[in-house]
Design a protein around this motif. Sequence first.
Motif, PDB file in Angstrom:
ATOM      1  N   LYS A   1       0.841  -1.203   0.000  1.00 24.65           N
ATOM      2  CA  LYS A   1       0.000   0.000   0.000  1.00 24.65           C
ATOM      3  C   LYS A   1       0.876   1.252   0.000  1.00 24.65           C
ATOM      4  O   LYS A   1       0.602   2.208  -0.743  1.00 24.65           O
ATOM      5  CB  LYS A   1      -0.939   0.011   1.203  1.00 24.65           C
ATOM      6  CG  LYS A   1      -1.856   1.237   1.234  1.00 24.65           C
ATOM      7  CD  LYS A   1      -2.832   1.194   2.396  1.00 24.65           C
ATOM      8  CE  LYS A   1      -3.974   0.253   2.126  1.00 24.65           C
ATOM      9  NZ  LYS A   1      -5.060   0.403   3.147  1.00 24.65           N
TER      10      LYS A   1
ATOM     11  N   ARG B   1     -10.041  -4.406  -6.645  1.00 22.82           N
ATOM     12  CA  ARG B   1     -10.077  -5.024  -5.318  1.00 22.82           C
ATOM     13  C   ARG B   1      -9.731  -6.506  -5.393  1.00 22.82           C
ATOM     14  O   ARG B   1     -10.330  -7.337  -4.725  1.00 22.82           O
ATOM     15  CB  ARG B   1     -11.462  -4.834  -4.702  1.00 22.82           C
ATOM     16  CG  ARG B   1     -11.798  -3.370  -4.443  1.00 22.82           C
ATOM     17  CD  ARG B   1     -13.190  -3.212  -3.904  1.00 22.82           C
ATOM     18  NE  ARG B   1     -13.540  -1.809  -3.696  1.00 22.82           N
ATOM     19  CZ  ARG B   1     -14.731  -1.386  -3.295  1.00 22.82           C
ATOM     20  NH1 ARG B   1     -15.691  -2.261  -3.059  1.00 22.82           N
ATOM     21  NH2 ARG B   1     -14.963  -0.099  -3.147  1.00 22.82           N
TER      22      ARG B   1
ATOM     23  N   ARG C   1      -5.371  -5.012  -4.418  1.00 20.95           N
ATOM     24  CA  ARG C   1      -6.150  -4.390  -3.350  1.00 20.95           C
ATOM     25  C   ARG C   1      -5.316  -3.365  -2.572  1.00 20.95           C
ATOM     26  O   ARG C   1      -5.809  -2.279  -2.239  1.00 20.95           O
ATOM     27  CB  ARG C   1      -6.680  -5.466  -2.400  1.00 20.95           C
ATOM     28  CG  ARG C   1      -7.543  -4.917  -1.262  1.00 20.95           C
ATOM     29  CD  ARG C   1      -8.191  -6.035  -0.476  1.00 20.95           C
ATOM     30  NE  ARG C   1      -7.234  -7.050  -0.048  1.00 20.95           N
ATOM     31  CZ  ARG C   1      -7.208  -8.299  -0.517  1.00 20.95           C
ATOM     32  NH1 ARG C   1      -8.101  -8.680  -1.425  1.00 20.95           N
ATOM     33  NH2 ARG C   1      -6.308  -9.170  -0.083  1.00 20.95           N
ATOM     34  N   ASP C   2      -4.066  -3.683  -2.282  1.00 23.76           N
ATOM     35  CA  ASP C   2      -3.205  -2.760  -1.533  1.00 23.76           C
ATOM     36  C   ASP C   2      -2.423  -1.827  -2.458  1.00 23.76           C
ATOM     37  O   ASP C   2      -2.440  -0.612  -2.272  1.00 23.76           O
ATOM     38  CB  ASP C   2      -2.226  -3.548  -0.656  1.00 23.76           C
ATOM     39  CG  ASP C   2      -2.937  -4.259   0.481  1.00 23.76           C
ATOM     40  OD1 ASP C   2      -3.982  -3.755   0.942  1.00 23.76           O
ATOM     41  OD2 ASP C   2      -2.458  -5.326   0.909  1.00 23.76           O
TER      42      ASP C   2
ATOM     43  N   TRP D   1      -4.633   0.764  -4.110  1.00 21.86           N
ATOM     44  CA  TRP D   1      -5.540   1.514  -3.239  1.00 21.86           C
ATOM     45  C   TRP D   1      -5.462   3.014  -3.504  1.00 21.86           C
ATOM     46  O   TRP D   1      -6.474   3.694  -3.650  1.00 21.86           O
ATOM     47  CB  TRP D   1      -5.200   1.213  -1.776  1.00 21.86           C
ATOM     48  CG  TRP D   1      -5.988   2.024  -0.794  1.00 21.86           C
ATOM     49  CD1 TRP D   1      -7.229   1.748  -0.313  1.00 21.86           C
ATOM     50  CD2 TRP D   1      -5.576   3.258  -0.182  1.00 21.86           C
ATOM     51  NE1 TRP D   1      -7.640   2.743   0.564  1.00 21.86           N
ATOM     52  CE2 TRP D   1      -6.641   3.676   0.658  1.00 21.86           C
ATOM     53  CE3 TRP D   1      -4.436   4.050  -0.265  1.00 21.86           C
ATOM     54  CZ2 TRP D   1      -6.576   4.851   1.408  1.00 21.86           C
ATOM     55  CZ3 TRP D   1      -4.362   5.220   0.483  1.00 21.86           C
ATOM     56  CH2 TRP D   1      -5.432   5.605   1.306  1.00 21.86           C
TER      57      TRP D   1
ATOM     58  N   ARG E   1      -8.548   5.407  -4.879  1.00 23.74           N
ATOM     59  CA  ARG E   1      -9.106   6.459  -4.031  1.00 23.74           C
ATOM     60  C   ARG E   1      -8.895   7.848  -4.651  1.00 23.74           C
ATOM     61  O   ARG E   1      -9.771   8.693  -4.594  1.00 23.74           O
ATOM     62  CB  ARG E   1      -8.460   6.412  -2.642  1.00 23.74           C
ATOM     63  CG  ARG E   1      -8.706   5.134  -1.852  1.00 23.74           C
ATOM     64  CD  ARG E   1     -10.156   4.915  -1.450  1.00 23.74           C
ATOM     65  NE  ARG E   1     -11.015   4.471  -2.539  1.00 23.74           N
ATOM     66  CZ  ARG E   1     -11.025   3.240  -3.022  1.00 23.74           C
ATOM     67  NH1 ARG E   1     -10.212   2.334  -2.549  1.00 23.74           N
ATOM     68  NH2 ARG E   1     -11.863   2.917  -3.989  1.00 23.74           N
TER      69      ARG E   1
END
Length: 300
Positions: free
Chosen positions: A52, A178, A183-184, A187, A191
């Motif tokens: 992330k 996702r 997913r990480d 991210w 966003r």
Amino acid sequence: MSTALALCFAMVLDALFGEPKWLWDRVPHPAVLMGRLIGWADTRFNRGPGRKAKGVVLMAALVIGAAALGLVLRQIPLIEVLLGAILLAQKSLIDHVKAVTRGLETSLDAGRHAVSMIVGRDTSDMDKPAVARGAIESAAENFSDGVIAPAFWFLIAGLPGILVYKVVNTGDSMIGYRTERHRDFGWAAARLDDVLNLIPARLTALLLFPWGKPLSLWREIVTEAHRHRSPNAGWPEAALSRSLGVALSGPRAYHGEMRDYPWVNPEGREATTRDIDAACVRLWAAWAFVLICVAILSFA
């Protein structure tokens, strides 16, 4: 030249010429270059611990780099207009959507193939209404993030604004999923894309709203937009579905797995090729309204 006037010229150039195949067969489109860079970063950095954080650093670097490049290139006469036209997608969007109509008029398989070029869902088992729905949904969503959003950020911040938006949007389309892999790492891209599309998506819904109909329809659009799986895509879809009187979204398959998504405008009728053509007309009308507004701003 003011930013508003530059945007006017860019919109007209895009509407006239779109994405000429003879050019982009010879040199890579800027969005392709962005995609290659993001793909390289995905391969190089999307592994091990701290994914992330790595994704956040990647998007920060891309945003800073795009803004800096825009500030440099805008010093070259007319480059802001030319790059703005290249990074808008009105004509190419309409061309791709109309190709679905031509495909369905030939055969269902041809329609499925045409719509597979603009949607990410499985198309092999689609019937004609599902193909038409897919084309109309893609028209609504891509009008928002391929035309209105880049035009909005161009108007706000000129060439740096549209370059930042496009690199973020490209990042979201490539790694903003996702899935276990992204997913990480994706991210930050997802966003940030949500944030940059927040205002443009709602502006697009206003542009596609069926004016002349009761304003109570807006409450329905808001309700369905909030129920949509995306924080932004539901706005233009819900508005265009009301303008055409058709039902959109609903269950569909991704990679062989059915997903029970809610319907948008469930009381609407099944979509047809005529509705695809009507959607294109509606998008051109909204585009023309935006052009007039920007032109007025350029002389204000």
